[in-house]
Design an enzyme around this catalytic site. Structure first.
Site, PDB file in Angstrom:
ATOM      1  N   ASP A   1      18.233  -9.138   0.583  1.00  0.00           N
ATOM      2  CA  ASP A   1      18.820  -7.895   1.091  1.00  0.00           C
ATOM      3  C   ASP A   1      20.016  -8.189   2.003  1.00  0.00           C
ATOM      4  O   ASP A   1      21.045  -7.505   1.942  1.00  0.00           O
ATOM      5  CB  ASP A   1      17.764  -7.079   1.846  1.00  0.00           C
ATOM      6  CG  ASP A   1      16.647  -6.611   0.923  1.00  0.00           C
ATOM      7  OD1 ASP A   1      16.891  -6.486  -0.298  1.00  0.00           O
ATOM      8  OD2 ASP A   1      15.536  -6.381   1.416  1.00  0.00           O
TER       9      ASP A   1
ATOM     10  N   ALA B   1      16.141 -12.332   2.702  1.00  0.00           N
ATOM     11  CA  ALA B   1      17.404 -13.044   2.441  1.00  0.00           C
ATOM     12  C   ALA B   1      18.223 -12.322   1.366  1.00  0.00           C
ATOM     13  O   ALA B   1      19.451 -12.190   1.472  1.00  0.00           O
ATOM     14  CB  ALA B   1      17.122 -14.481   2.011  1.00  0.00           C
TER      15      ALA B   1
ATOM     16  N   TYR C   1       0.890  -1.169   0.000  1.00  0.00           N
ATOM     17  CA  TYR C   1       0.000   0.000   0.000  1.00  0.00           C
ATOM     18  C   TYR C   1       0.924   1.215   0.000  1.00  0.00           C
ATOM     19  O   TYR C   1       1.208   1.795   1.046  1.00  0.00           O
ATOM     20  CB  TYR C   1      -0.905  -0.027   1.243  1.00  0.00           C
ATOM     21  CG  TYR C   1      -1.797  -1.242   1.260  1.00  0.00           C
ATOM     22  CD1 TYR C   1      -3.099  -1.177   0.767  1.00  0.00           C
ATOM     23  CD2 TYR C   1      -1.324  -2.475   1.711  1.00  0.00           C
ATOM     24  CE1 TYR C   1      -3.910  -2.307   0.737  1.00  0.00           C
ATOM     25  CE2 TYR C   1      -2.119  -3.607   1.680  1.00  0.00           C
ATOM     26  CZ  TYR C   1      -3.412  -3.514   1.191  1.00  0.00           C
ATOM     27  OH  TYR C   1      -4.209  -4.638   1.168  1.00  0.00           O
TER      28      TYR C   1
HETATM   29  N1  LIG Z   1      16.398 -21.618   1.230  1.00  0.00           N
HETATM   30  C1  LIG Z   1      17.616 -21.082   1.366  1.00  0.00           C
HETATM   31  N2  LIG Z   1      18.603 -21.762   1.954  1.00  0.00           N
HETATM   32  C2  LIG Z   1      19.834 -21.231   2.097  1.00  0.00           C
HETATM   33  N3  LIG Z   1      20.178 -19.999   1.651  1.00  0.00           N
HETATM   34  C3  LIG Z   1      19.235 -19.268   1.042  1.00  0.00           C
HETATM   35  C4  LIG Z   1      17.906 -19.766   0.849  1.00  0.00           C
HETATM   36  N4  LIG Z   1      17.185 -18.824   0.217  1.00  0.00           N
HETATM   37  C5  LIG Z   1      18.025 -17.778   0.023  1.00  0.00           C
HETATM   38  N5  LIG Z   1      19.261 -18.047   0.507  1.00  0.00           N
HETATM   39  C6  LIG Z   1      20.442 -17.176   0.478  1.00  0.00           C
HETATM   40  O1  LIG Z   1      20.018 -15.831   0.272  1.00  0.00           O
HETATM   41  C7  LIG Z   1      20.419 -15.384  -1.031  1.00  0.00           C
HETATM   42  C8  LIG Z   1      19.355 -14.538  -1.635  1.00  0.00           C
HETATM   43  O2  LIG Z   1      18.166 -15.283  -1.752  1.00  0.00           O
HETATM   44  P1  LIG Z   1      17.293 -15.244  -3.077  1.00  0.00           P
HETATM   45  O3  LIG Z   1      15.998 -15.884  -2.725  1.00  0.00           O
HETATM   46  O4  LIG Z   1      18.065 -15.808  -4.189  1.00  0.00           O
HETATM   47  O5  LIG Z   1      17.175 -13.666  -3.300  1.00  0.00           O
HETATM   48  P2  LIG Z   1      15.923 -12.723  -3.412  1.00  0.00           P
HETATM   49  O6  LIG Z   1      15.225 -12.818  -2.077  1.00  0.00           O
HETATM   50  O7  LIG Z   1      16.498 -11.378  -3.649  1.00  0.00           O
HETATM   51  O8  LIG Z   1      15.114 -13.251  -4.550  1.00  0.00           O
HETATM   52  C9  LIG Z   1      20.763 -16.636  -1.825  1.00  0.00           C
HETATM   53  O9  LIG Z   1      21.678 -16.351  -2.864  1.00  0.00           O
HETATM   54  C10 LIG Z   1      21.339 -17.514  -0.727  1.00  0.00           C
HETATM   55  O10 LIG Z   1      22.653 -17.109  -0.414  1.00  0.00           O
HETATM   56  O1  LIG Z   2      11.008  -2.411  -0.192  1.00  0.00           O
HETATM   57  C1  LIG Z   2      10.279  -3.252  -0.727  1.00  0.00           C
HETATM   58  O2  LIG Z   2       9.613  -3.013  -1.753  1.00  0.00           O
HETATM   59  C2  LIG Z   2      10.186  -4.584  -0.190  1.00  0.00           C
HETATM   60  O3  LIG Z   2       9.609  -5.432  -0.834  1.00  0.00           O
HETATM   61  C3  LIG Z   2      10.822  -4.891   1.072  1.00  0.00           C
HETATM   62  C4  LIG Z   2      11.092  -6.388   1.044  1.00  0.00           C
HETATM   63  O4  LIG Z   2      10.401  -7.002   2.060  1.00  0.00           O
HETATM   64  C5  LIG Z   2      12.542  -6.698   0.974  1.00  0.00           C
HETATM   65  O5  LIG Z   2      13.196  -5.997  -0.041  1.00  0.00           O
HETATM   66  C6  LIG Z   2      12.798  -8.180   0.923  1.00  0.00           C
HETATM   67  O6  LIG Z   2      13.277  -8.627  -0.322  1.00  0.00           O
HETATM   68  P1  LIG Z   2      14.207  -9.926  -0.450  1.00  0.00           P
HETATM   69  O7  LIG Z   2      15.418  -9.674   0.387  1.00  0.00           O
HETATM   70  O8  LIG Z   2      14.518 -10.009  -1.897  1.00  0.00           O
HETATM   71  O9  LIG Z   2      13.389 -11.058   0.062  1.00  0.00           O
END
Ligand SMILES: Nc1ncnc2c1ncn2[C@@H]1O[C@H](COP(=O)(O)OP(=O)(O)O)[C@@H](O)[C@H]1O
Ligand SMILES: O=C(O)C(=O)C[C@H](O)[C@H](O)COP(=O)(O)O
Length: 323
Positions: free
Chosen positions: A264, A262, A106
């Protein structure tokens, strides 16, 4: 406060998370917090001992005050304009199952989306080693996009490194609108982060259908090998394409509680090594550990690890019960 080594800008919102698994149409309790890609990275960097500044806008409301207090409380240098004409944005996180969730935004017309180039203090970008942006910010509004481009131009002119996490949010713009906007940012970056799908969006010439052809995508994004293209692969870990070579780092096996955040944490881990002149392998190792740790607890940023916690995670001989 120590002079910042990294500056980042973007929107941080209030974050309501359902208190248990179930649709928010029925779940009656929620946890109140905050979240935003750039402050998630900033908090993680701060935990890793890297002085960092976050620039953004919040509304003149309780959530805005919460954002400022929380992020500042984590040791981040906060430069937040209080915008009296728009509210702080909001995210709702619905827990859909064990380790899975759905996020609703939002944020249209929010204070954070009204970020402008004039919100960035004179001399600040020029004084740091690295600027970190995400593909979220330029899709928030025309003024936010101009703010990103202005910061990138200033960084380039001052010889400051630029990092961009593609972070494509389909709710902000359809792929065909987002691709050129994200592409113009990526073009200026020394470090580019993204999932295979996200990198496919920003390959010049259009949206690629086959995101599995990641070697090709990385080469298309960086034909001269002058950049680092960092591919986030979830549980499978990550890879960096740089100087014509590729380094892979496998993921850690963890019990996943919540994967949001993860990416970030991963980026912050990587950047913490980058500003200290670490090798690609060292950066990938820290980033993978940060991402994996973040998966093991709920919340977008709360579990961001310190160096000591990373060491413990990586298998130092730690007693399972610490007193
Ligand atoms: N299920 C998992 N198990 C272990 N490490 C993870 C897992 N998911 C994410 N990670 C770690 O976090 C990083 C970012 O996660 P990812 O899902 O690829 O990125 P994003 O959230 O930006 O799409 C991965 O490259 C890995 O190092
Ligand atoms: O700022 C935004 O628009 C968001 O969506 C905040 C998200 O909760 C994070 O950026 C998480 O993103 P990942 O680390 O890829 O899982």
């Amino acid at each position: 406060m120590t002079a910042s080594r990294v500056v980042t800008l973007g929107e941080t919102m209030g974050l309501l998370t359902g208190g248990r698994i179930g649709s928010l149409a029925h779940v009656s309790e929620a946890h109140v917090g905050i979240g935003g890609a750039e402050t998630n990275v900033a908090v993680s960097l701060s935990r890793l001992g890297i002085a960092v500044t976050w620039i953004g806008r919040v509304g003149d409301d309780s959530l805005g005050r919460r954002v400022v207090r929380e992020v500042r409380g984590e040791g981040v240098d906060v430069r937040a304009q209080v915008d009296p004409e728009a509210p702080t944005g909001l995210m709702l996180k619905e827990l859909t199952g064990p380790g899975t969730s759905r996020v609703y935004y939002y944020r249209a017309g929010s204070a954070g989306s009204r970020l402008a180039a004039t919100d960035v203090p004179a001399g600040l970008v020029e004084s740091v080693g690295l600027v970190h942006l995400t593909g979220i910010t330029p899709l928030l509004s025309d003024s936010a996009r101009e703010a990103c481009l202005s910061v990138v131009r200033r960084a380039r002119a001052a010889g400051v490194r630029v990092s961009v996490d593609v972070n494509y949010r389909s709710t902000l713009a359809p792929a065909e609108v987002a691709a050129p906007v994200l592409g113009e940012l990526v073009e200026e970056a020394d470090l580019v982060f993204g999932s295979p799908d996200e990198l496919a969006y920003v390959v010049p010439g259009g949206v690629a259908d086959d995101s599995s052809a990641i070697d090709e995508l990385a080469r298309a994004l960086d034909p001269t090998g002058g950049r680092e293209i960092v591919v986030k692969r979830g549980a499978d870990g990550a890879s960096t394409y740089a100087e014509g070579t590729v380094a892979h780092a496998p993921g850690h096996r963890v019990d996943v509680v919540d994967t949001v955040g993860a990416g970030d944490a991963f980026v912050a881990g990587y950047l913490s090594g980058d500003v200290q002149g670490w090798s690609v392998e060292e950066k990938l190792a820290r980033a993978n550990a940060c991402g994996a740790v973040m998966c093991t607890t709920p919340g977008d940023w709360e579990a961001a690890p310190t160096p000591a916690e990373i060491e413990a995670f990586l298998g130092a001989d730690v007693d399972p019960v610490q007193r």
